[in-house]
Write a protein that holds these residues in place. Structure first.
Motif, short mmCIF file in Angstrom:
data_model
loop_
_atom_site.label_atom_id
_atom_site.label_comp_id
_atom_site.label_asym_id
_atom_site.label_seq_id
_atom_site.Cartn_x
_atom_site.Cartn_y
_atom_site.Cartn_z
N ILE A 7 154.62 56.53 65.24
CA ILE A 7 154.65 57.50 64.14
C ILE A 7 153.67 57.13 63.01
CG2 ILE A 7 157.01 58.20 64.65
CD1 ILE A 7 157.84 56.66 62.11
N LYS A 8 153.11 55.90 63.08
CA LYS A 8 152.10 55.52 62.09
C LYS A 8 151.22 54.44 62.68
CE LYS A 8 153.27 53.13 58.35
NZ LYS A 8 153.77 52.79 56.97
N ALA A 9 149.91 54.51 62.36
CA ALA A 9 148.96 53.47 62.75
C ALA A 9 148.21 53.04 61.51
CB ALA A 9 148.00 54.00 63.82
N LEU A 10 148.23 51.74 61.23
CA LEU A 10 147.62 51.26 59.99
C LEU A 10 147.20 49.79 60.14
CD1 LEU A 10 147.04 52.22 57.05
CD2 LEU A 10 149.26 51.28 56.43
N SER A 11 145.92 49.53 59.89
CA SER A 11 145.39 48.15 59.86
C SER A 11 145.69 47.37 61.14
CB SER A 11 145.95 47.40 58.65
OG SER A 11 145.62 48.06 57.45
N GLY A 12 145.55 48.04 62.28
CA GLY A 12 145.75 47.36 63.56
C GLY A 12 147.18 47.28 64.02
N PHE A 13 148.11 47.79 63.23
CA PHE A 13 149.51 47.79 63.63
C PHE A 13 149.94 49.21 63.99
CE2 PHE A 13 149.36 43.97 60.99
CZ PHE A 13 150.05 43.05 61.79
N TYR A 14 150.86 49.30 64.94
CA TYR A 14 151.41 50.59 65.37
C TYR A 14 152.91 50.56 65.12
CZ TYR A 14 146.90 50.72 67.66
OH TYR A 14 145.55 50.69 67.90
N TYR A 15 153.39 51.52 64.36
CA TYR A 15 154.80 51.57 63.99
C TYR A 15 155.51 52.53 64.94
CZ TYR A 15 153.11 49.05 59.95
OH TYR A 15 152.52 48.10 59.14
N VAL A 16 156.37 51.97 65.78
CA VAL A 16 156.99 52.71 66.87
C VAL A 16 158.45 53.02 66.53
CG1 VAL A 16 157.58 52.69 69.32
CG2 VAL A 16 155.45 51.61 68.54
N LEU A 17 158.81 54.29 66.65
CA LEU A 17 160.18 54.72 66.41
C LEU A 17 160.91 54.78 67.75
CD1 LEU A 17 162.20 55.76 64.27
CD2 LEU A 17 161.43 58.09 64.83
N SER A 18 162.03 54.07 67.83
CA SER A 18 162.80 54.04 69.07
C SER A 18 164.27 53.91 68.71
CB SER A 18 162.36 52.87 69.95
OG SER A 18 163.13 52.79 71.13
N ASP A 19 165.07 54.89 69.17
CA ASP A 19 166.52 54.88 68.90
C ASP A 19 166.83 54.72 67.41
OD1 ASP A 19 167.19 55.20 71.60
OD2 ASP A 19 167.12 53.03 71.96
N GLY A 20 166.04 55.40 66.58
CA GLY A 20 166.30 55.38 65.15
C GLY A 20 165.80 54.14 64.43
N LYS A 21 165.19 53.21 65.15
CA LYS A 21 164.69 51.98 64.54
C LYS A 21 163.16 51.94 64.59
CE LYS A 21 168.73 49.14 65.72
NZ LYS A 21 169.18 47.91 66.42
N MET A 22 162.57 51.31 63.57
CA MET A 22 161.12 51.18 63.50
C MET A 22 160.72 49.77 63.91
SD MET A 22 158.45 53.02 62.37
CE MET A 22 159.00 53.97 60.96
N VAL A 23 159.77 49.68 64.87
CA VAL A 23 159.29 48.38 65.32
C VAL A 23 157.79 48.32 65.10
CG1 VAL A 23 159.12 46.79 67.26
CG2 VAL A 23 161.10 48.31 67.08
N GLY A 195 134.17 70.34 43.12
CA GLY A 195 134.75 71.59 43.60
C GLY A 195 135.60 71.41 44.84
N ARG A 196 136.04 70.19 45.07
CA ARG A 196 136.90 69.95 46.23
C ARG A 196 137.93 68.89 45.87
NH1 ARG A 196 131.92 67.09 48.82
NH2 ARG A 196 132.37 64.90 48.46
N GLY A 197 138.90 68.73 46.73
CA GLY A 197 139.98 67.81 46.44
C GLY A 197 139.62 66.37 46.75
N LYS A 198 140.29 65.47 46.05
CA LYS A 198 140.17 64.06 46.39
C LYS A 198 141.01 63.78 47.62
CE LYS A 198 139.88 63.03 41.44
NZ LYS A 198 140.56 62.38 40.31
N HIS A 199 140.58 62.82 48.42
CA HIS A 199 141.31 62.51 49.65
C HIS A 199 142.51 61.63 49.30
CE1 HIS A 199 138.09 63.67 52.73
NE2 HIS A 199 137.66 64.04 51.54
N THR A 200 143.71 62.23 49.27
CA THR A 200 144.90 61.48 48.89
C THR A 200 145.61 60.90 50.10
OG1 THR A 200 146.20 63.51 48.92
CG2 THR A 200 145.25 62.86 46.83
N THR A 201 145.34 61.39 51.29
CA THR A 201 145.96 60.88 52.51
C THR A 201 144.97 59.97 53.22
OG1 THR A 201 147.14 62.97 52.71
CG2 THR A 201 147.17 61.52 54.62
N ARG A 202 145.34 58.70 53.43
CA ARG A 202 144.40 57.72 53.97
C ARG A 202 144.63 57.41 55.44
NH1 ARG A 202 140.45 58.05 50.30
NH2 ARG A 202 141.27 57.85 48.19
N HIS A 203 145.75 57.80 55.98
CA HIS A 203 146.04 57.52 57.38
C HIS A 203 146.91 58.64 57.93
CE1 HIS A 203 149.49 55.91 55.15
NE2 HIS A 203 150.21 56.22 56.22
N VAL A 204 147.03 58.67 59.26
CA VAL A 204 147.88 59.67 59.90
C VAL A 204 149.27 59.09 60.08
CG1 VAL A 204 148.18 61.11 61.94
CG2 VAL A 204 145.88 60.61 61.11
#
Length: 293
Positions: A7-23, A195-204
């Motif tokens: 559900i998130k990838a950041l700085s070489g780490f992958y945050y995995v959601l499984s059975d309600g827990k984040m690993v 004339g455009r927005g600043k990028h406030t979202t840095r990752h998916v």
């Protein structure tokens, strides 16, 4: 080993959601060797060293994926465009639609900042939106500030994995905050100089919103058609694709061919002249791109 969803990838780490827990996981070296990059939205097999850390061992087959933003297994794309500040751009919207259609992802068009529209501007924007509705798209005109149209969006998100994408500064994060105030995503004002927005979202990142998963994605303002061939472009324009079945010649590109049903439909105003011009522009870009080796 256990299955979960990134559900998130950041700085070489992958945050995995499984059975309600984040690993928090790292990818095994085999992914680099095989040129596989895990993406947010991937269903994966991972091996947990403890309750909080582990390694991704396998990426399950994807039903689709996007390059920009980098995300996989999407049910629908909520394309967020502002009615003003920045000004509504049908050309940019069509670029996004083509990109989404070519990846077989269901698009939903959301036009934000309705509260800033003068009456004559609202009439002009509505004329565009009625055309998109007429060719089969789900369209919502809304305002995160006044919550106009927000209720129309709720049922569209339930039990779906949705990506929110669109031009910078159109209010994606503000809209997600309106849908789920607990998230409190960071937002910024439009730059008066650029004339455009600043990028406030840095990752998916996938977030739980209205009984579904939603990705707020980094803003971007241009799209190319790297993975689309000239003969496939028409399929990304529903009204052109439908009418092309009546063309005399199979493989008609709807440019100079005789007895082209698409060109006839444009002349009769059955197909938007502006949309057809966008099709021709994109077709030319595809033809002029450098060949891949």
């Amino acid at each position: 080993m256990t299955e979960g969803k990134i559900i998130k990838a950041l700085s070489g780490f992958y945050y995995v959601l499984s059975d309600g827990k984040m690993v928090q996981c790292r990818g095994r070296g085999v992914f680099r060797k095989n040129k596989i990059t895990p993406l947010v939205g991937d269903n994966v097999i991972f091996q947990a060293e403890n309750d909080r850390e582990g390694y991704i061992m396998e990426v399950k087959p994807r039903k689709n994926e996007l390059v920009r933003p980098p995300i996989a297994n999407i049910d629908q794309a909520i394309l967020i465009f502002s009615s003003t500040e920045p000004e509504f751009s049908p050309l940019l919207l069509d670029r996004f639609l083509v990109n989404v259609e070519s990846n077989e992802i269901q698009p939903i068009i959301c036009i934000t900042k309705a509260d800033l529209l003068a009456e004559n501007e609202r009439t002009e924007v509505n004329s565009y939106l009625e055309y998109y509705r007429s060719i089969g798209y789900e369209v919502v005109l809304l305002s995160a500030k006044t919550e106009e149209g927000i209720n129309e969006l709720y049922p569209l998100l339930k039990s779906k994995t949705s990506v929110f994408a669109g031009q910078s500064g159109v209010g994606k994060s503000s809209l997600i905050n309106a849908l789920n105030p607990e998230l409190q995503l960071k937002t910024d004002e439009i730059s008066s100089h650029l004339g455009r927005g600043k990028h406030t979202t840095r990752h998916v990142e996938l977030m739980e919103v209205r009984e579904g998963l939603v990705a707020d994605t980094p803003g971007f303002s241009s799209l190319d058609f790297t993975n689309i061939e000239a003969e496939d472009l028409a399929y990304a324009f529903p009204e052109i694709s439908e009418k092309s079945e009546e063309c005399k010649f199979r493989g008609c590109l709807h440019v100079n061919e005789p007895k082209c049903a698409v060109k006839t439909a444009v002349e009769k105003n059955e197909i938007s002249r502006e949309r057809y011009d966008h099709y021709l522009l994109f077709l030319q870009e595809i033809k002029e791109r450098k060949p891949r080796y």
